[in-house]
Design a protein around this motif. Structure first.
Motif, PDB file in Angstrom:
ATOM      1  N   ARG A 106      57.543   7.016  26.387  1.00  0.00           N
ATOM      2  CA  ARG A 106      57.717   8.031  27.414  1.00  0.00           C
ATOM      3  C   ARG A 106      59.198   8.242  27.686  1.00  0.00           C
ATOM      4  O   ARG A 106      59.935   7.283  27.915  1.00  0.00           O
ATOM      5  CB  ARG A 106      57.022   7.586  28.702  1.00  0.00           C
ATOM      6  N   CYS A 107      59.613   9.513  27.669  1.00  0.00           N
ATOM      7  CA  CYS A 107      61.006   9.844  27.959  1.00  0.00           C
ATOM      8  C   CYS A 107      61.202   9.882  29.470  1.00  0.00           C
ATOM      9  O   CYS A 107      60.509  10.617  30.171  1.00  0.00           O
ATOM     10  CB  CYS A 107      61.363  11.194  27.344  1.00  0.00           C
ATOM     11  N   ARG A 108      62.149   9.069  29.961  1.00  0.00           N
ATOM     12  CA  ARG A 108      62.341   9.038  31.420  1.00  0.00           C
ATOM     13  C   ARG A 108      63.190  10.210  31.900  1.00  0.00           C
ATOM     14  O   ARG A 108      63.339  10.406  33.098  1.00  0.00           O
ATOM     15  CB  ARG A 108      62.915   7.709  31.876  1.00  0.00           C
ATOM     16  N   VAL A 109      63.735  11.002  30.959  1.00  0.00           N
ATOM     17  CA  VAL A 109      64.500  12.180  31.365  1.00  0.00           C
ATOM     18  C   VAL A 109      63.580  13.388  31.522  1.00  0.00           C
ATOM     19  O   VAL A 109      63.518  14.005  32.580  1.00  0.00           O
ATOM     20  CB  VAL A 109      65.622  12.488  30.351  1.00  0.00           C
ATOM     21  N   CYS A 110      62.848  13.728  30.465  1.00  0.00           N
ATOM     22  CA  CYS A 110      62.026  14.943  30.510  1.00  0.00           C
ATOM     23  C   CYS A 110      60.544  14.640  30.705  1.00  0.00           C
ATOM     24  O   CYS A 110      59.753  15.559  30.914  1.00  0.00           O
ATOM     25  CB  CYS A 110      62.234  15.772  29.244  1.00  0.00           C
ATOM     26  N   GLY A 111      60.140  13.372  30.632  1.00  0.00           N
ATOM     27  CA  GLY A 111      58.752  13.019  30.895  1.00  0.00           C
ATOM     28  C   GLY A 111      57.816  13.168  29.712  1.00  0.00           C
ATOM     29  O   GLY A 111      56.623  12.894  29.822  1.00  0.00           O
ATOM     30  N   ARG A 146      64.696   7.379  26.125  1.00  0.00           N
ATOM     31  CA  ARG A 146      65.003   8.801  26.031  1.00  0.00           C
ATOM     32  C   ARG A 146      64.506   9.338  24.694  1.00  0.00           C
ATOM     33  O   ARG A 146      64.734   8.715  23.656  1.00  0.00           O
ATOM     34  CB  ARG A 146      66.519   9.032  26.171  1.00  0.00           C
ATOM     35  N   CYS A 147      63.847  10.483  24.723  1.00  0.00           N
ATOM     36  CA  CYS A 147      63.324  11.082  23.498  1.00  0.00           C
ATOM     37  C   CYS A 147      64.486  11.604  22.641  1.00  0.00           C
ATOM     38  O   CYS A 147      65.631  11.659  23.098  1.00  0.00           O
ATOM     39  CB  CYS A 147      62.345  12.206  23.822  1.00  0.00           C
ATOM     40  N   ALA A 148      64.161  12.011  21.414  1.00  0.00           N
ATOM     41  CA  ALA A 148      65.205  12.443  20.473  1.00  0.00           C
ATOM     42  C   ALA A 148      66.016  13.599  21.050  1.00  0.00           C
ATOM     43  O   ALA A 148      67.235  13.664  20.883  1.00  0.00           O
ATOM     44  CB  ALA A 148      64.563  12.841  19.146  1.00  0.00           C
ATOM     45  N   ARG A 149      65.336  14.512  21.760  1.00  0.00           N
ATOM     46  CA  ARG A 149      66.049  15.661  22.345  1.00  0.00           C
ATOM     47  C   ARG A 149      67.019  15.207  23.426  1.00  0.00           C
ATOM     48  O   ARG A 149      68.169  15.623  23.469  1.00  0.00           O
ATOM     49  CB  ARG A 149      65.051  16.650  22.955  1.00  0.00           C
ATOM     50  N   CYS A 150      66.543  14.337  24.315  1.00  0.00           N
ATOM     51  CA  CYS A 150      67.349  13.945  25.474  1.00  0.00           C
ATOM     52  C   CYS A 150      68.403  12.904  25.118  1.00  0.00           C
ATOM     53  O   CYS A 150      69.384  12.750  25.852  1.00  0.00           O
ATOM     54  CB  CYS A 150      66.438  13.406  26.574  1.00  0.00           C
ATOM     55  N   ALA A 151      68.198  12.166  24.013  1.00  0.00           N
ATOM     56  CA  ALA A 151      69.167  11.142  23.628  1.00  0.00           C
ATOM     57  C   ALA A 151      70.374  11.757  22.953  1.00  0.00           C
ATOM     58  O   ALA A 151      71.413  11.117  22.825  1.00  0.00           O
ATOM     59  CB  ALA A 151      68.508  10.123  22.699  1.00  0.00           C
TER      60      ALA A 151
HETATM   61 ZN   LIG Z   1      63.257  13.763  26.787  1.00  0.00          ZN
END
Ligand SMILES: [Zn+2]
Length: 153
Positions: A106-111, A146-151
């Motif tokens: 789970r991405c803690r930035v975008c969920g 963090r997911c690939a987009r948010c990282a």
């Molecule tokens: Zn994300």
């Protein structure tokens, strides 16, 4: 809803449909559409996102029909959902339809909730069992980060 994409065999949707019939239940447009949306999704989807995707493929299906289809598929153990903290529940195909249990990330930035192979934590589970006698349930785990987009910097 043939998008021309080759799905790996066995097709989890075909297998799920077979199991719906085996339970003596009806194979409805809504149930099949929900299964297809989940099979094609890279991410776990909220009920609203599933409704939106089904509406694009099969306009005119009511929201309550989709929610009922989700309930029925969950009762039949074909769809599972996870609820992480305060987020809305997200749905995904049951592990036995997709070649095994999965670990949630789970991405803690975008969920965004995605998944990783269920054997990812085998070494961890083995050590917990050996050192503490603790039986880890990896399907109930959500790893955060963090997911690939948010990282991306
Ligand atoms: Zn994300």
């Amino acid at each position: 809803m043939d998008d021309g994409v080759q799905h790996p065999t066995p097709d989890p949707v075909a297998e799920a449909v077979r199991q719906i019939r085996a339970h003596g239940e009806r194979v409805t447009v809504a149930r099949t559409a929900v299964l297809r949306v989940l099979a094609d999704a890279d991410e776990h989807l909220s009920a609203d996102a599933i409704f939106a995707a089904v509406s694009r493929a099969a306009p005119g299906v009511h929201r309550t029909t989709i929610y009922r289809a989700l309930d029925a598929l969950e009762r039949l153990d074909l769809v599972a959902f996870t609820r992480l903290r305060h987020d809305a529940a997200t749905y995904h195909l049951a592990g036995h339809l997709v070649g095994g249990a999965r670990v949630y990330v789970r991405c803690r930035v975008c969920g965004t909730v995605g998944h990783a192979p269920g054997d990812l934590l085998d070494d961890v589970a083995f050590r917990l069992a050996a050192e503490q006698g603790f039986a880890l349930d990896p399907t109930a785990v959500a790893l955060t980060g963090r997911c690939a987009r948010c990282a991306r910097p």
